[in-house]
Scaffold this active site. Sequence first.
Site, PDB file in Angstrom:
ATOM      1  N   GLU A  51      43.287 -15.892  55.320  1.00  0.00           N
ATOM      2  CA  GLU A  51      42.151 -14.977  55.186  1.00  0.00           C
ATOM      3  C   GLU A  51      40.813 -15.679  55.410  1.00  0.00           C
ATOM      4  O   GLU A  51      39.972 -15.199  56.162  1.00  0.00           O
ATOM      5  CB  GLU A  51      42.168 -14.328  53.795  1.00  0.00           C
ATOM      6  N   LYS A  65      45.210 -17.956  40.785  1.00  0.00           N
ATOM      7  CA  LYS A  65      44.768 -18.470  42.094  1.00  0.00           C
ATOM      8  C   LYS A  65      44.375 -19.937  41.953  1.00  0.00           C
ATOM      9  O   LYS A  65      43.806 -20.335  40.938  1.00  0.00           O
ATOM     10  CB  LYS A  65      43.575 -17.667  42.618  1.00  0.00           C
ATOM     11  N   ASP A  89      38.262 -17.571  45.388  1.00  0.00           N
ATOM     12  CA  ASP A  89      39.194 -16.720  46.141  1.00  0.00           C
ATOM     13  C   ASP A  89      39.660 -17.401  47.415  1.00  0.00           C
ATOM     14  O   ASP A  89      39.222 -17.029  48.493  1.00  0.00           O
ATOM     15  CB  ASP A  89      38.504 -15.388  46.464  1.00  0.00           C
ATOM     16  N   GLU A 147      47.463  -5.855  54.404  1.00  0.00           N
ATOM     17  CA  GLU A 147      46.146  -6.312  53.956  1.00  0.00           C
ATOM     18  C   GLU A 147      46.043  -7.816  54.175  1.00  0.00           C
ATOM     19  O   GLU A 147      46.935  -8.573  53.772  1.00  0.00           O
ATOM     20  CB  GLU A 147      45.969  -5.966  52.466  1.00  0.00           C
ATOM     21  N   ARG A 148      44.942  -8.218  54.810  1.00  0.00           N
ATOM     22  CA  ARG A 148      44.761  -9.633  55.169  1.00  0.00           C
ATOM     23  C   ARG A 148      45.930 -10.140  56.012  1.00  0.00           C
ATOM     24  O   ARG A 148      46.310 -11.306  55.910  1.00  0.00           O
ATOM     25  CB  ARG A 148      44.568 -10.509  53.927  1.00  0.00           C
ATOM     26  N   GLU A 179      48.881 -19.623  42.515  1.00  0.00           N
ATOM     27  CA  GLU A 179      48.955 -18.713  43.667  1.00  0.00           C
ATOM     28  C   GLU A 179      48.181 -19.310  44.839  1.00  0.00           C
ATOM     29  O   GLU A 179      46.999 -19.640  44.705  1.00  0.00           O
ATOM     30  CB  GLU A 179      48.374 -17.347  43.278  1.00  0.00           C
ATOM     31  N   GLU A 215      39.273  -5.492  40.980  1.00  0.00           N
ATOM     32  CA  GLU A 215      38.876  -4.866  42.245  1.00  0.00           C
ATOM     33  C   GLU A 215      39.325  -3.402  42.312  1.00  0.00           C
ATOM     34  O   GLU A 215      39.815  -2.941  43.335  1.00  0.00           O
ATOM     35  CB  GLU A 215      39.416  -5.668  43.427  1.00  0.00           C
ATOM     36  N   ARG A 226      48.762 -11.229  37.416  1.00  0.00           N
ATOM     37  CA  ARG A 226      47.736 -12.035  38.079  1.00  0.00           C
ATOM     38  C   ARG A 226      46.487 -12.220  37.195  1.00  0.00           C
ATOM     39  O   ARG A 226      46.043 -11.283  36.533  1.00  0.00           O
ATOM     40  CB  ARG A 226      47.335 -11.419  39.419  1.00  0.00           C
ATOM     41  N   TRP A 235      29.624  -8.881  44.923  1.00  0.00           N
ATOM     42  CA  TRP A 235      30.901  -9.595  44.862  1.00  0.00           C
ATOM     43  C   TRP A 235      30.850 -10.933  44.135  1.00  0.00           C
ATOM     44  O   TRP A 235      31.883 -11.602  43.963  1.00  0.00           O
ATOM     45  CB  TRP A 235      31.470  -9.778  46.267  1.00  0.00           C
ATOM     46  N   ASN A 293      47.532  -4.545  45.716  1.00  0.00           N
ATOM     47  CA  ASN A 293      46.716  -3.333  45.621  1.00  0.00           C
ATOM     48  C   ASN A 293      47.666  -2.172  45.903  1.00  0.00           C
ATOM     49  O   ASN A 293      47.976  -1.871  47.052  1.00  0.00           O
ATOM     50  CB  ASN A 293      45.569  -3.351  46.632  1.00  0.00           C
TER      51      ASN A 293
END
Lengths: 684, 684
Positions: free
Chosen positions: A394, A361, A366, A161-162, A388, A287, A320, A542, A204
């Site tokens: 990304e 983060k 994001d 992912e990413r 993070e 998410e 997180r 979002w 995820n």
Amino acid sequence: MRSEIVVDPAPHPAWLPDGALAAVGRRRVGLRLPELSGPARDIPGADPDNSAEVASTLRAEVDRATTAHGGGVVDPDDSPDLLLTLNPDRHGFRFVRDGGRVTVAASTPTALLHGWFHVVRLGEAAFTGPDADERHSPAFALRVLDHWDNVDVHPVMGQVERGYSGGSIFYADGRVRDDLSRVTTYARLLAAVGIDRVCINNVNVHAREARLLTDDLPDVARVAAALRPYGVRTHLAVSFAAPMTLGGLPTSDPLDDDVRAWWRAAADRVWATIPDFGGFVVKADSEGQPGPFAYGRDHADGANLLAEAVAPHGGVVHWRAFVYDHTQDWRDRSTDRARAAHDHFAPLDGRFADNVVVQVKHGPMDFQTREPVSPVLAAMPAARLAIELQVTQEYTGQQRHACYLAPWWSENLGFRPWGGEGDDGRAVRDVVASGGIAAVSNVGDDRFWTGHPLAQANLYAFGRLAWDPTLDPATVLDEWVGLTFAGPDGAVHPRVREVLHAVLDDSWRTYEAYTAPLGVGFMVRPGHHYGPDVDGYEYTPWGTYHFADRDGIGVDRTRATGTGFTGQYPAPWRDVYEDLATCPDELLLFFHHVPYSHVLHSGVTVIQHLYDTHFAGVERVREMVAAWESLADLVPAAVPADVDARVRERLAEQLRSAVEWRDQIYTYFFRKSGIPDAHGRTIY
Amino acid sequence: MRSEIVVDPAPHPAWLPDGALAAVGRRRVGLRLPELSGPARDIPGADPDNSAEVASTLRAEVDRATTAHGGGVVDPDDSPDLLLTLNPDRHGFRFVRDGGRVTVAASTPTALLHGWFHVVRLGEAAFTGPDADERHSPAFALRVLDHWDNVDVHPVMGQVERGYSGGSIFYADGRVRDDLSRVTTYARLLAAVGIDRVCINNVNVHAREARLLTDDLPDVARVAAALRPYGVRTHLAVSFAAPMTLGGLPTSDPLDDDVRAWWRAAADRVWATIPDFGGFVVKADSEGQPGPFAYGRDHADGANLLAEAVAPHGGVVHWRAFVYDHTQDWRDRSTDRARAAHDHFAPLDGRFADNVVVQVKHGPMDFQTREPVSPVLAAMPAARLAIELQVTQEYTGQQRHACYLAPWWSENLGFRPWGGEGDDGRAVRDVVASGGIAAVSNVGDDRFWTGHPLAQANLYAFGRLAWDPTLDPATVLDEWVGLTFAGPDGAVHPRVREVLHAVLDDSWRTYEAYTAPLGVGFMVRPGHHYGPDVDGYEYTPWGTYHFADRDGIGVDRTRATGTGFTGQYPAPWRDVYEDLATCPDELLLFFHHVPYSHVLHSGVTVIQHLYDTHFAGVERVREMVAAWESLADLVPAAVPADVDARVRERLAEQLRSAVEWRDQIYTYFFRKSGIPDAHGRTIY
């Protein structure tokens, strides 16, 4: 005319080509390592470590370097040029230079390995400087790379992912790879920059990946065995719903006794299989991932459940703080995604167990190219906080654009949440000392590890800043160039060094210039997040909006008239950001909705700034391309041909994409504002 | 309170529930079918047909209906109520009613089967009307349903490209299904509306699907065998690159002798395996599919290559005219995708072989809710042209929105390219008589075949209009309701009939009202094409732009100042569309870029029209929901509970989506234009 490029099938050596070890390899090296059989935790004061295995790695490293470069391993009492010695000592390692002879001492083989690579980095300078006696220890206790790798190829997100660097180095064909030799090579690169923990699966956690915790433990143990020789410990991302999906329980309620027992048993099994296992990483209630909210519990309840399970083994839980409503109504301007982490977590301060690290983060949104520092980092004094970062690009060009992120990370780590003087002038790097730092890796099974060969610099810099966040990004880049482009004799052509600084030093600000302006963020294509789409996320759930209309743009996050997000900061920032007169230009549209005619501190209007920076950004990319092309005569002598070919291909795409960004942003805002460009450039 | 709904695992009977056959099933039916053993092509004047097999199907249909409803099969000389008789005759079938007794005569069992279903459709009325002697034959020689089904699940497009009804009825697990009984059930539904050809794979022929032509022929033969009992013939979409990818040749050049030989041999093998095979469908030089351009050849060369191969077997080639540049530069306003098909194909008129059908999408763009008729349909008098429609609702709500498309198709088929009087007043339906009609199917392995039970009406209507394009859409809908909602006695509750008209009759115009306005098209989410995204395609390579700025919107396609597309039409349309004063409102933005303040023929400005229609559209959806809900007391007596549940679920989504469309479009254009809504409704 360029000759045909022969692509080496082996992974690129990154920052450890043989030449990078020339200086140490030419020396007479002594090792003083007592016979070690058990884990180093038996040595008083030592970290849990796999001493015998890492010690053996260290011997092999020294053998390899000295064999390659003409030095040798000598008796430690025979006045070696470099003595590596294991002594009960403090954290980190001690570096002593005395009359041109160097001694590195550490309490564990892993720390000694880090010391060895410190000498490698210094090269000749390690032996030629004035006498010195230095202690080196990492600023952050925990330095973790998170891999968002999936075991099964996800139908939307793919194998990684990413990920922008091919497949996973851990998984292929729906299972852990048989051949994990590349994982050990990766661990060596990490050890050389001081990273000692890796979480090997995506936060995820899909159904297949959840089973890593149970059925697949023997395979996880194989990964751990591949990382262990270089002192790198394995972590797993786990699903909060595991007691139900894997354990068959009717609930995952963190206060349920059966659930607690299930997690304890799960942790016991993991550590029984992998004694140096590091801990769990959790994305919960975010998410679509399951979490404690389903049971009316909060994130402290959730995190402490796992903390209790891993505590007997000395494990940690990275929990997180990336929790927000991803089904927001775009019509509702009062809901503000930027507020979410603080709203959820700040009230829980004081309730997290000691072995919980709340992983925050760096910004409230994001991983954008520009956003303010997350106010959560100033709001939880009683918690162990980790920051993070995202090494995988990304939102910063996906390893198709050269974008050296160390200056951006450095700004975040050096940010003083209480201003220059408040709270003793502490910076983010001080706040997270005990919780440490984590970042999403940019590595895949691509020959260059990172797709773009120059994106290796980001991985390198992350490791170095995780060890010492006060390092200057340009100095770190210089180190990286010195190692990566070292010829067989250890030397780098000076023009290579110069060009890499020209291409990379300012590349993050260049990327910022031609993409979303003034901190407004996003404006990327939904889903894959590459390339421009100004309205792409504007009417979505979002929470990532710019609210551009024919008159102005930006998000009003003030307390006076907006979402009140500025109030999540302590003074002075709560006031600096609140006031148009003091809000920094680069964050203006993050905090304020202003007319296009608003005049920035820089003296130009918002709209003209937007026009100008996009043209300037493209010109800077052209200069990057030209700078790289000026090295053509040094290929392959000082720049490998395959590196050159890949970099050229990526730079061409970066230029194409930068032009696309410029033209779309420029055209969109002219069509909307109707305000002509003062310089009369072509609008479509 | 509603009782729990038991979902029948069998496919929904669609328009052939047992009750639909009550009227014929109660009768005494005689059959006069000579013993048939060979294909009907041996009967002089007959179509190639599989007479024995279809005749056997017909016997079984009569047995089934009369057994279920108390009638019986009687000696054809014993004055049956309904006599089905096979006679050398003309195309189609003859329907004679004489004193309440009906005779249907046809030259082939398939035509006779169509006649049988004609009687089924009429129900009691077949036997109760005044004496009659009618000939029925299809207006279009070729009536094809194209399935965009993939054998392998495509990573982006899935099992069925643009499919909204589950998986494929033909393929599962990467191969042709073992159990094809549902394919035969599908063929029965098609026979009941007169469709007799199906292309069973996607026109985007991926590597796996290409092999249907070679390795998988035995499996294709099984599909053909499943379709054959109901007189439905099988076609395949093939890749123009097949001589290279399957045949190992170095080229696919249509003028190369080896390539020609390869295609001839391929066709020979197909017909040897499937004697009643229909032909090939080709998408060439379009959206990445290979084609003759690679060899400097044109589409006539390409089509004639395949035509030559299939001609000995009586096969046809459907060659799609959907050819355009999908890597267009959005900055270049002179390139116009709407022009592409005419630019490519009109100059080739006269060069296509007799067994080539040039298959033309109904509009110049891509199955939009509203666009003008393709000018290609008026530009190739020497070619056999087919019109291509899209039953699957890619751009019209994806079977989540009720949108009955027959009125839209009817408008297209009835359009007179030369005006009311020119060219003898010929309409599109006359132009395509010899080439026929094709449409992308909306069928999948969903229990209701089409996801939305009411989307069955589109498939039904397509078949009926393919037989007789002059039918009134409301009448066709009435037929469909009469069959689909027939109770065991054949009767439909009058309120059901009334509500279905209320929900569906005007649903296409309702859909138009709340989506992209005034013929401008698109404004959908890129990729999946569901839901609004005004700028989603604005800065992409796809050639689908609206050019909205703060002052106005629309695409200038005039000869005077725009792309000149209007010039592709014959008079009078070239002038009607060119002139703002005569251009129809509903196509205004397709042909002109106008200020938001431009006043429509309707008397309101463009911007107010946009505001008003979006609010009105949502209100009409609310009325649709209310109308359906008024049937609650008739569930399950007159409306099956599972149908009701699915329709309610879909209507709820339609309402949610319509509100989303309204709010995004309304907000976007207010933000851009700054012109307030005359009615002062809430803007976000």
